[in-house]
Design an enzyme around this catalytic site. Structure first.
Site, PDB file in Angstrom:
ATOM      1  N   GLY A   1      -1.084   4.108  -0.591  1.00 17.66           N
ATOM      2  CA  GLY A   1      -0.230   4.731  -1.809  1.00 17.66           C
ATOM      3  C   GLY A   1      -0.295   6.334  -1.190  1.00 17.66           C
ATOM      4  N   CYS A   2      -0.057   7.283  -1.756  1.00 18.61           N
ATOM      5  CA  CYS A   2      -0.429   8.269  -2.057  1.00 18.61           C
ATOM      6  C   CYS A   2      -1.558   9.180  -2.200  1.00 18.61           C
ATOM      7  CB  CYS A   2       1.350   8.789  -1.691  1.00 18.61           C
ATOM      8  SG  CYS A   2       2.473   8.470  -2.976  1.00 18.61           S
ATOM      9  N   TYR A   3      -1.153   8.493  -3.969  1.00 18.19           N
ATOM     10  CA  TYR A   3      -1.850   9.153  -4.821  1.00 18.19           C
ATOM     11  C   TYR A   3      -3.399   8.563  -4.079  1.00 18.19           C
ATOM     12  CZ  TYR A   3       0.991  11.474  -8.155  1.00 18.19           C
ATOM     13  OH  TYR A   3       1.941  12.683  -8.924  1.00 18.19           O
TER      14      TYR A   3
ATOM     15  N   THR B   1      -4.741   7.669  -1.433  1.00 18.08           N
ATOM     16  CA  THR B   1      -5.113   8.133  -0.117  1.00 18.08           C
ATOM     17  C   THR B   1      -5.714   9.973   0.005  1.00 18.08           C
ATOM     18  OG1 THR B   1      -3.481   6.966   1.134  1.00 18.08           O
ATOM     19  CG2 THR B   1      -4.571   9.579   2.076  1.00 18.08           C
ATOM     20  N   CYS B   2      -4.744  10.862  -1.217  1.00 15.09           N
ATOM     21  CA  CYS B   2      -4.797  11.927  -1.207  1.00 15.09           C
ATOM     22  C   CYS B   2      -6.308  12.022  -1.926  1.00 15.09           C
ATOM     23  CB  CYS B   2      -3.607  12.140  -2.443  1.00 15.09           C
ATOM     24  SG  CYS B   2      -4.529  14.011  -2.466  1.00 15.09           S
TER      25      CYS B   2
END
Length: 358
Positions: free
Chosen positions: A161-163, A165-166
């Site tokens: 997911g994007c969160y 990964t960040c």
């Protein structure tokens, strides 16, 4: 004009025939945009449900003129004409689709359906039993920088997911080196509106989002177990984080402001040095110099992750700021990065463009 005339020929012979399931969403469009410049790929099939039968240019005018195939329903695809699948379908619908694909097709799934390794935990967070438990056992988690070997050997890769990964890219090396305490990690994260998808929703209307800033999924967001799963593997013990996502009135971009407590004798400079050493040879992850805090505009439309570290005023406290483009490194760009690894291509192929500014 045909896409082959734009892409030209490749030295590796025939191209990889790619199908994108769910091409009418933002991540599907980003996959198309980036794959159009990939020298080893031919976009052979695009699917959508409500938009089936339409040319891609009607759904996304910026992708007109590239000779793309029209959008069709999944049932109309001829799988023997494809080598690789990107699955950008909504969460909850993907498991049975991927489980029913021919065994020779390699897949990167951009939904959350295969990210949690424990099917029981999936059922808790997603409200229904996992529908492809046997396949889940074979899936590799696709945070490329930390699982290249697993990705290289896998037939199905779960794109993070994007969160996560960040958040994971800055935290994993520090936990592995025991430089921060596993307890008390706070992740204060913000995303552009594109992270909510392209479906018409009242909460995403311009007048609902503009000139405002709101938290959502407070205390119970579905990215929590994914983040904690990977942190647990790095720390070697359970890790519980406090994670709160926010919606910011911008089209794309993501920032995680992460508060950590350092181990005895460790400084913020030590954290920065560890991250810089870990990512020195990574093409897509960079660490900013002391005193420099990254911004979302520094990575816009790129597959890059930038990380900054600042000492907090609290004893042994440090603040880590991590930024990505939620649609690229947080979704489609990382998916192509994983495809490159799975197919034995150069990892940066087709996704090495510099950030867009302004």
């Amino acid at each position: 004009m045909a896409s082959t005339s734009i892409l030209g020929s490749t030295s590796g012979g025939s191209k990889i025939r790619v199908g994108i399931l769910g091409a009418s969403g933002y991540t599907g469009a980003e996959l198309v945009r980036m794959l159009l410049r990939h020298p080893n790929v031919e976009i052979s099939a695009l699917t959508a449900e409500r938009q089936a039968g339409k040319p891609m240019a009607e759904v996304f005018p910026h992708l007109g003129g590239y000779g793309l195939p029209d959008l069709v329903k999944i049932e109309q695809l001829k799988w023997d004409g494809l080598d690789f699948i990107f699955c950008a379908l909504p969460h909850g619908t993907t498991q049975e689709v991927i489980a029913g694909l021919p065994s020779g097709l390699k897949v990167v799934d951009l939904s959350a359906d295969f990210r949690l390794s424990d099917p029981a935990e999936y059922a808790i967070w997603y409200g229904h039993e996992h529908r492809a438990v046997d396949l889940q056992k074979e899936v590799a988690y696709g945070l490329t920088e930390f699982n290249r070997q697993g990705v290289r050997k896998a037939r199905v890769v779960a794109n993070p997911g994007c969160y996560p990964t960040c958040s994971l890219l800055p935290l994993l090396p520090l936990l592995m080196e025991n430089q921060i305490e596993p307890g008390g990690i706070i992740i204060d994260a913000k995303s552009g509106v594109s992270g909510a998808g392209r479906d018409a929703k009242q909460a995403n209307l311009f007048t609902e989002v503009s000139e405002g800033f709101n938290a959502y999924g407070v205390g119970h967001h579905r990215h929590m177990p994914e983040i904690e799963q990977e942190l647990r593997l790095a720390a070697g013990r359970p890790v519980t984080v406090s994670f709160t996502p926010h919606l910011v009135p911008m089209n794309r971009g993501m920032m995680a402001t992460i508060y950590v407590r350092m181990a005895d004798g460790v400084t913020a400079d030590d954290l920065r040095a560890t991250l810089a050493a870990r990512y020195a040879d990574e093409p897509f992850v960079g660490v900013t110099p002391a005193g420099v805090v990254p911004a979302t505009r520094h990575v816009r439309a790129s597959n890059h992750n930038l990380i900054g570290v600042v000492a907090d005023r609290t004893p042994r406290g440090a603040i880590i700021v991590s930024v990505i483009d939620n649609l690229v490194k947080g979704a489609s760009g990382q998916a192509i990065q994983n495809m490159n690894v799975m197919m034995g291509l150069g990892e940066t192929t087709g996704i090495d463009q510099a950030p867009l500014f302004p």
